[in-house]
Design an enzyme around this catalytic site. Sequence first.
Site, PDB file in Angstrom:
ATOM      1  N   HIS A 408       0.843  -1.204   0.000  1.00  0.00           N
ATOM      2  CA  HIS A 408       0.000   0.000   0.000  1.00  0.00           C
ATOM      3  C   HIS A 408       0.879   1.256   0.000  1.00  0.00           C
ATOM      4  O   HIS A 408       0.720   2.152  -0.829  1.00  0.00           O
ATOM      5  CB  HIS A 408      -0.902  -0.030   1.234  1.00  0.00           C
ATOM      6  CG  HIS A 408      -1.749   1.182   1.420  1.00  0.00           C
ATOM      7  ND1 HIS A 408      -3.099   1.196   1.200  1.00  0.00           N
ATOM      8  CD2 HIS A 408      -1.433   2.443   1.822  1.00  0.00           C
ATOM      9  CE1 HIS A 408      -3.585   2.402   1.442  1.00  0.00           C
ATOM     10  NE2 HIS A 408      -2.589   3.173   1.837  1.00  0.00           N
ATOM     11  N   GLU A 409       1.795   1.316   0.940  1.00  0.00           N
ATOM     12  CA  GLU A 409       2.664   2.497   1.025  1.00  0.00           C
ATOM     13  C   GLU A 409       3.613   2.579  -0.170  1.00  0.00           C
ATOM     14  O   GLU A 409       3.974   3.674  -0.608  1.00  0.00           O
ATOM     15  CB  GLU A 409       3.451   2.477   2.344  1.00  0.00           C
ATOM     16  CG  GLU A 409       2.601   2.485   3.593  1.00  0.00           C
ATOM     17  CD  GLU A 409       1.600   3.627   3.649  1.00  0.00           C
ATOM     18  OE1 GLU A 409       1.810   4.656   2.962  1.00  0.00           O
ATOM     19  OE2 GLU A 409       0.602   3.500   4.369  1.00  0.00           O
ATOM     20  N   HIS A 412       1.931   4.526  -2.842  1.00  0.00           N
ATOM     21  CA  HIS A 412       2.114   5.967  -2.649  1.00  0.00           C
ATOM     22  C   HIS A 412       3.495   6.402  -3.138  1.00  0.00           C
ATOM     23  O   HIS A 412       3.663   7.423  -3.812  1.00  0.00           O
ATOM     24  CB  HIS A 412       2.002   6.315  -1.159  1.00  0.00           C
ATOM     25  CG  HIS A 412       0.615   6.315  -0.616  1.00  0.00           C
ATOM     26  ND1 HIS A 412      -0.427   6.958  -1.223  1.00  0.00           N
ATOM     27  CD2 HIS A 412       0.102   5.746   0.507  1.00  0.00           C
ATOM     28  CE1 HIS A 412      -1.529   6.800  -0.490  1.00  0.00           C
ATOM     29  NE2 HIS A 412      -1.224   6.058   0.555  1.00  0.00           N
ATOM     30  N   HIS A 415       3.791   6.491  -6.851  1.00  0.00           N
ATOM     31  CA  HIS A 415       3.028   7.641  -7.340  1.00  0.00           C
ATOM     32  C   HIS A 415       3.883   8.904  -7.243  1.00  0.00           C
ATOM     33  O   HIS A 415       4.015   9.671  -8.209  1.00  0.00           O
ATOM     34  CB  HIS A 415       1.757   7.786  -6.508  1.00  0.00           C
ATOM     35  CG  HIS A 415       0.727   8.690  -7.107  1.00  0.00           C
ATOM     36  ND1 HIS A 415      -0.507   8.891  -6.520  1.00  0.00           N
ATOM     37  CD2 HIS A 415       0.734   9.482  -8.219  1.00  0.00           C
ATOM     38  CE1 HIS A 415      -1.216   9.728  -7.267  1.00  0.00           C
ATOM     39  NE2 HIS A 415      -0.474  10.109  -8.289  1.00  0.00           N
TER      40      HIS A 415
END
Length: 624
Positions: A408-409, A412, A415
């Site tokens: 999940h991180e 980020h 991105h």
Amino acid sequence: MFKKTQLVAAMMIFSTSVAVSQMKVRDEVPDKYKWNLSDLYASDDTWKAEKDRIQKKIQKTAQYKGKLTQSASTLLEALTLNSKLIKELVRLSSYASMKSDQDTRVTKYAGMKQEMQQLFSEFGALTSFMEPELLTLKEDQLNAFVTKEKGLQTYKFYLTDLLRKRAHRGSEEVEKVLAYSSLMSGNAENIFSTFFNAEFPHAEVELDGKLVKLNSANFNLYRGSENRDVRKTVFEAYFKKLNEFQRTFGAQLYGNINAGLFYTKAQNYNSTLESALDAGNVSTDVYNNLVKNVNTNLGTFHRYLNLRKRMMGVDTLHYYDMYAPLVQQVDLSYTVEEAIDNILKSLKPLGADYVSISNKAFSERWIDMYPNEGKRSGAYSNGSAYDVHPYILMNYNGKYTDMSTLTHELGHTMHSYLTNKKQEFANSDYSIFVAEVASTFNEELLIDYILKQIKDDKTRLAILGNYLEGAKGTLFRQTQFAEFEKMIHERVGKGEALTGEDFDSMYLELTKRYYGHDKNICVVDDYVKSEWSYIPHFYYNFYVYQYATSFTASTALSEKVLKGNDTDRKRYLDFLSAGSTKYPVELLADAGVDMNTAEPFDLTITKINKVIAEMEAILTRLGK
């Protein structure tokens, strides 16, 4: 002028478990599992010298006062200087913040964070003339400037968006006051963070013959215990201790709401919700429709709760059962190395370049992996330092949920990385509205990969159950939080004063409705009323709804990438590289999902019901 929200575009995962037996002293953690902040600054002294240099350099912005609209070249000079200064300020702030997060008890780094808060306030006051001057630009004048000075193309979206919000900008004096007000506006959040993370007297309970302090880490660990008595004891003790400080938590949150209301009124918005969403030009209908759609589909959530009740084999489901393992005696533990291997393999649908860059995060110390005493709880990605790489804070404890949090991180981080590489700094920011798409997309790819490797019914139940846990925590729970936020901000907006007791009452009533308490679906004990008081997201006004909207968007997009072709993958990667060159809803439309329709939400509800149906079929097959 330009905000860098990547610092807060991070999901603090409170389901991250942290074992008591894990390494507890930071010096005992091997360097390869600690982030390398020297990539930002070689030392604290280097940071201090750079801060002093920037503090002097920001004075240069004053030379452009009264001149911004005189010529295209002058405007470009001013915007370029402003952008460079913000880039350096954000880098300084990132270092101080992450140093503090390593051990929140170290006052030196807390002081450095305060210094940066003051410096940002000073910079804001010095540049307060800029937006009022820029607001005197006419659209035809702006277009002429951009035509004449090609370098202004970098700033065109910002300038166009600024003119769109003309009605919400004040005079130079008003903007200066608003800039200085930042010295006070963050106090409620700062006090909450310091009190809860560093000084809160957590309850102590006896578990398995030993006394355990229920700090955030241990609460997250033991609330997932297979022993129901342990869960009940832990929940009751943790929430009742929170309730002892109900007045303090209430005063802090009320202060934060009032700070938001101040800016709402000062900037001529109709509500704090409208003010918060207008930054990304997101309609309040998107927010309100999410709350409405989730309430309309609480039957799906209750179906999940009944499934959990069936799988746990209990006569009555309680709120303290929400984090218990769904499947008994299934080994879903993963070392860091195993997690990395699974994550990288799961990301292959996004291409070799994406996987290669992701691997750098693991091999080049972008990640602070394990818990230590005083370390900030949860997890986040910080991609704010434009000229460096992003960083990830974890509290890894070897469970499937930790592996899921890690990817999940990493979403980020990728991105931020791709945006920083593709866009100029002025456009490298991205809205929080789209930030959670990249992270939950990664989770979708991980669960798809893991399920393809596993045929055993019990293990499939565990993995599918983890997906439902994500849906519960991201779609239903975060929307519940969003509805709570809307309620409390609306009441304060009408002139009501709210206390901790008021927050308790509102939160308990809402939680009972979501969990079907009155329908005997899940019993919500009265002490759950205190849960709001330890949720930091309520200090990031109207932040959490974006977890839910992003979850629905990533569900739709992951289906396209997994079932589509190179074009679908390219559209998604282009989305990750787009930064703030368009409004978030437009960026998602380019990627292939329209958030102004019910389609993403409907697809998500369909998928959730499909997963529940598969799990129900497996249970029947297993004779349960």
